[in-house]
Scaffold this motif. Sequence first.
Motif, PDB file in Angstrom:
ATOM      1  N   UNK A 187      31.837 -46.398 -16.094  1.00  0.00           N
ATOM      2  CA  UNK A 187      31.602 -44.960 -16.146  1.00  0.00           C
ATOM      3  C   UNK A 187      30.163 -44.698 -15.728  1.00  0.00           C
ATOM      4  N   UNK A 188      29.999 -43.777 -14.806  1.00  0.00           N
ATOM      5  CA  UNK A 188      28.647 -43.457 -14.371  1.00  0.00           C
ATOM      6  C   UNK A 188      28.223 -42.062 -14.801  1.00  0.00           C
ATOM      7  N   UNK A 189      29.172 -41.254 -15.247  1.00  0.00           N
ATOM      8  CA  UNK A 189      28.816 -39.909 -15.677  1.00  0.00           C
ATOM      9  C   UNK A 189      29.976 -39.324 -16.463  1.00  0.00           C
ATOM     10  N   UNK A 190      29.639 -38.599 -17.500  1.00  0.00           N
ATOM     11  CA  UNK A 190      30.651 -37.873 -18.274  1.00  0.00           C
ATOM     12  C   UNK A 190      30.039 -36.554 -18.700  1.00  0.00           C
TER      13      UNK A 190
END
Lengths: 91, 595
Positions: free
Chosen positions: A25-28
């Motif tokens: 995951x690189x962004x949420x």
Amino acid sequence: MENKDVEKKIMSIVAEDGSIEEVEVILAFEFKDTKKEYVIYTKNEKDENDNITVYVSNVDRSSGDPKLMGIDDEEEWNRVKDVLRELSKGE
Amino acid sequence: MMKDIINFLDKDYNLVKKDSHLSSNQLRTRPSSFASILGAWRNWRISLAEKRLENKKDKLLKEEFKAAADGHLTEAANNALIQKTQAIAKLEEKIRILSRENVPRNFVATHAIKLRKKMYENMAFNGNNAYVVGADKYEKVFEPEPIPVPEAEPVIPEVDNNVNMTDSSELVEDIAASADTTSVEVPVVEEVAPEKKEVEVVPSELQRGAIQAAIDNEFEKIKNSQKIKMVAPEDVAEAVKNVSTVSRSDIASEIDAHLDQIDAPVDESQNFQNEINSVFADADAHLNDMKVNQNGSSAAKIDRYNDEGLVAEKPWIEEEQKIKDDDIPKVIDIPVNNDPVEEPREEIPVADTVVDDVLDVPVQPEPVEETPDSKEWVPLTDEQIELFRKDLEEHPIVSTVSDDLEDYPDPNVTLPEDIELPTQDEAVRDFVVVTPDREEHPTNVEEFVPVETEPVSTDANERVISVNHETSKEELEQLRARIEGLKARQHASKKAMDEAERMDQNTAERATEALRDREESDLVREEQIGRLREYGDALEEDCIFNENRARIAIENVECNERFIQLQRERIRDNDELIDSLSSLVGPEATNVRRR
């Protein structure tokens, strides 16, 4: 604490056939007005120009377990792209 | 500002489900953009962690812990303090790790995999290798030998978060070594028969020679039983002068006609299939329609020969058949081997030694079964030959075939290259500035060399000489292979198109459904709003009405009170008047009144 868990947030995606795929995951984030949650992840795939392929999904938690959904609405997709575009410029 | 629009999130995504293949949208990013996005989120996580750290520290400083009589902390207080300090230490470590610059980006494939107990059970049950397992460990994990049940309580090791497992193969090895599958309900392990062995037939060197000799002898026996004698190649041309057969050009032309129809549109797939089947049937029919010359001999079909030449000795041969001696070609006996034909065959030695579970069983050649094709050919009668000649006169055969194979270029048929089918994740949307390097795939060039033909000869006496039937067979085989390749290619392309259409249709349907749902929800919402408004209006009117009524009631009450007040005043006035009058009238009036 495992360093790699902190350094990279790993997400395990369970497919319909039961296979599990681990991605990073690189962004949420979520939109403040719609409260819809999105997750951007990558499988570290690169093309011939070293461009990295990222995947954007809407996270649906209405059924209890988180479920990845695609973004079908054009307007919604444009909003997400705008967010990514802004973040890619650096604040 | 992004902060006004979005909230960053830092939730756990340990296991998420994905229903369909289209559950995510793709983008391509430059490395710099990717790093910026990742950096923005990381910075937010760092700031969040720092805030939490500050809060925890403040709480810890302000918190009071119970102390025992001797001044030391109680056990509960000590444990609580340890937990809090550990949480603070974890947060500090997290901040330190996130703040590191130039963190090497390892691929996910090298990340150690945490196996929960249930996940491991499922993996062992299904036998699916969804995880990265070393090839040398594959058999050990998935095809294990019977694992002895340990006396101690079996424990399936769970990966500890504090252990830095960098080698997935070591992890699997540990799990496999210490796992007790018998205590876990894993049917795959129970069903595995580790002692399953296969019997392999491996003839030894000596037996190979004997087997080969036996096979050769059997073939020789078969040939000699049919008394088939080989014909010298140089005599074939002369021997088949009268052979009337279907020319190779006919076959090629017919196949070409069918092949031309292969390039039909995809919609004609059914016709295509029928055409292919017909081509094969025609090719087989042509091969089977090799005619026998008037002498009953041909290069393809070998009739019965005796020592002197072609003589029909079978009783079923019609007596009317006349065979001229001049027409009988000279044949040359070419023995297969030096052994006499009439020598009896030795039985094949049978060895039955078992060495290390490998049973040496010599291979015995199967007896040759007589097929209808192996029977002796029936020579044509004169009438039949005459019919053929008439037919040839009416429909002369076109091409002339020479023995020189160089005249015919090799049909260099190249099968098409592998087709790159579109994958399901190729709904790529460009993002940022990505210059798509669109290169057209090179068209598959197929070299098709048509069979050379010459103009139709008007001379009815010319005959087609097909010398090398084997060459035509090879060409047919090549053409068949080409047909198969084209067929496979067409099928693959059709399948790809169907898949793409289905995906588009699914996407369109989902979009329309989403739109429809939204519209319906908007309509419902509007209706509800309208009803609420009406209800509000009604309530307002009711309130007004009630207010009016109340006001009126109040006014009535006031009027009544005033009236009562007036009446009282009148009564008082009347009483005063009466008193005054009574005082004037005197006691007699008063008595009258009293009466």
